[in-house]
Design a protein around this motif. Sequence first.
Motif, PDB file in Angstrom:
ATOM      1  N   ARG A   2       0.813  -1.222   0.000  1.00 59.22           N
ATOM      2  CA  ARG A   2       0.000   0.000   0.000  1.00 59.22           C
ATOM      3  C   ARG A   2       0.843   1.266   0.000  1.00 59.22           C
ATOM      4  O   ARG A   2       0.505   2.235  -0.677  1.00 59.22           O
ATOM      5  N   SER A   3       1.919   1.304   0.747  1.00 61.25           N
ATOM      6  CA  SER A   3       2.725   2.516   0.845  1.00 61.25           C
ATOM      7  C   SER A   3       3.394   2.842  -0.486  1.00 61.25           C
ATOM      8  O   SER A   3       3.559   4.007  -0.834  1.00 61.25           O
ATOM      9  N   ARG A   4       3.742   1.828  -1.223  1.00 62.77           N
ATOM     10  CA  ARG A   4       4.413   2.054  -2.512  1.00 62.77           C
ATOM     11  C   ARG A   4       3.494   2.771  -3.490  1.00 62.77           C
ATOM     12  O   ARG A   4       3.918   3.636  -4.249  1.00 62.77           O
ATOM     13  N   PHE A   5       2.199   2.419  -3.475  1.00 65.54           N
ATOM     14  CA  PHE A   5       1.241   3.010  -4.412  1.00 65.54           C
ATOM     15  C   PHE A   5       0.356   4.068  -3.748  1.00 65.54           C
ATOM     16  O   PHE A   5      -0.600   4.532  -4.339  1.00 65.54           O
ATOM     17  N   ARG A   6       0.648   4.415  -2.504  1.00 61.00           N
ATOM     18  CA  ARG A   6      -0.081   5.438  -1.749  1.00 61.00           C
ATOM     19  C   ARG A   6      -1.581   5.138  -1.724  1.00 61.00           C
ATOM     20  O   ARG A   6      -2.400   5.935  -2.151  1.00 61.00           O
ATOM     21  N   LEU A  64     -19.067   4.529 -12.558  1.00 61.26           N
ATOM     22  CA  LEU A  64     -17.849   4.969 -13.241  1.00 61.26           C
ATOM     23  C   LEU A  64     -16.811   5.401 -12.215  1.00 61.26           C
ATOM     24  O   LEU A  64     -17.151   5.786 -11.099  1.00 61.26           O
ATOM     25  N   PRO A  65     -15.517   5.369 -12.564  1.00 59.76           N
ATOM     26  CA  PRO A  65     -14.471   5.696 -11.591  1.00 59.76           C
ATOM     27  C   PRO A  65     -14.521   7.158 -11.182  1.00 59.76           C
ATOM     28  O   PRO A  65     -14.926   8.022 -11.940  1.00 59.76           O
ATOM     29  N   SER A  66     -14.071   7.421  -9.958  1.00 61.84           N
ATOM     30  CA  SER A  66     -13.993   8.796  -9.470  1.00 61.84           C
ATOM     31  C   SER A  66     -12.841   9.500 -10.168  1.00 61.84           C
ATOM     32  O   SER A  66     -12.069   8.898 -10.909  1.00 61.84           O
ATOM     33  N   PHE A  72      -5.368   8.222 -11.789  1.00 60.67           N
ATOM     34  CA  PHE A  72      -4.544   7.019 -11.652  1.00 60.67           C
ATOM     35  C   PHE A  72      -4.433   6.289 -12.985  1.00 60.67           C
ATOM     36  O   PHE A  72      -3.340   5.908 -13.408  1.00 60.67           O
ATOM     37  N   MET A  73      -5.576   6.107 -13.664  1.00 60.95           N
ATOM     38  CA  MET A  73      -5.578   5.394 -14.943  1.00 60.95           C
ATOM     39  C   MET A  73      -4.787   6.174 -15.998  1.00 60.95           C
ATOM     40  O   MET A  73      -4.048   5.587 -16.789  1.00 60.95           O
ATOM     41  N   GLU A  74      -4.899   7.494 -15.960  1.00 56.88           N
ATOM     42  CA  GLU A  74      -4.148   8.324 -16.902  1.00 56.88           C
ATOM     43  C   GLU A  74      -2.652   8.187 -16.660  1.00 56.88           C
ATOM     44  O   GLU A  74      -1.860   8.055 -17.600  1.00 56.88           O
ATOM     45  N   GLN A  76      -1.153   5.645 -15.240  1.00 59.01           N
ATOM     46  CA  GLN A  76      -0.765   4.298 -15.641  1.00 59.01           C
ATOM     47  C   GLN A  76      -0.599   4.211 -17.155  1.00 59.01           C
ATOM     48  O   GLN A  76       0.349   3.611 -17.657  1.00 59.01           O
ATOM     49  N   ALA A  77      -1.535   4.811 -17.886  1.00 59.58           N
ATOM     50  CA  ALA A  77      -1.451   4.784 -19.354  1.00 59.58           C
ATOM     51  C   ALA A  77      -0.194   5.507 -19.824  1.00 59.58           C
ATOM     52  O   ALA A  77       0.506   5.035 -20.738  1.00 59.58           O
ATOM     53  N   THR A  78       0.112   6.638 -19.199  1.00 56.90           N
ATOM     54  CA  THR A  78       1.313   7.393 -19.572  1.00 56.90           C
ATOM     55  C   THR A  78       2.571   6.577 -19.285  1.00 56.90           C
ATOM     56  O   THR A  78       3.485   6.511 -20.120  1.00 56.90           O
ATOM     57  N   GLN A  79       2.616   5.942 -18.116  1.00 65.12           N
ATOM     58  CA  GLN A  79       3.775   5.113 -17.780  1.00 65.12           C
ATOM     59  C   GLN A  79       3.920   3.948 -18.751  1.00 65.12           C
ATOM     60  O   GLN A  79       5.032   3.616 -19.173  1.00 65.12           O
ATOM     61  N   GLN A  80       2.805   3.330 -19.125  1.00 63.19           N
ATOM     62  CA  GLN A  80       2.870   2.217 -20.071  1.00 63.19           C
ATOM     63  C   GLN A  80       3.355   2.688 -21.434  1.00 63.19           C
ATOM     64  O   GLN A  80       4.157   2.004 -22.081  1.00 63.19           O
ATOM     65  N   GLU A  81       2.879   3.851 -21.883  1.00 63.66           N
ATOM     66  CA  GLU A  81       3.358   4.384 -23.159  1.00 63.66           C
ATOM     67  C   GLU A  81       4.855   4.650 -23.119  1.00 63.66           C
ATOM     68  O   GLU A  81       5.569   4.348 -24.078  1.00 63.66           O
TER      69      GLU A  81
END
Length: 159
Positions: A2-6, A64-66, A72-74, A76-81
Amino acid sequence: NRSRFRLDDAVIADRRRFVDASKSHLAQIFGSIRNRTPAGKQHHGQNATQLSQTRAQHGGHDPLPSSEHGVFMENQATQQEMLIREQDLELGELGQTVKRIGNMGRDMHEELRQHGHLIDELDNEMDSTTNRLRSLQQRLQTLIEETSKGHLCLIVGLT
């Protein structure tokens, strides 16, 4: 971790609600596909009814997500790109390295082939020289045997 991903309990609970809502929504979609009526006979308001049922199941909240999930999803998408771009660059470099190694291998093969020819020529010349030397030794031996003064001729011939 949990601490790693806050992550705190509220975020995890919110994500679980989202996953549960998504699963429920997917189950309803699959159910409607299985119970599908022929084209043109499906009522227009059916999708709106399903959405309102899903909202009612989750206390009137939209499944739908908050905004936190969106961020968070944005991220993650940026990191994956970025990872994909980095991997593409590394694969390009790896491809260039493989090409260089292939070219070096071909060059080494050609050089070894040329050296093989040179060694074969040297071997043939050594065989020829060895044969001539043997012939010369035989003639010298014959000359020594035929000469009564063989030793004297040999001494004179060597000086």
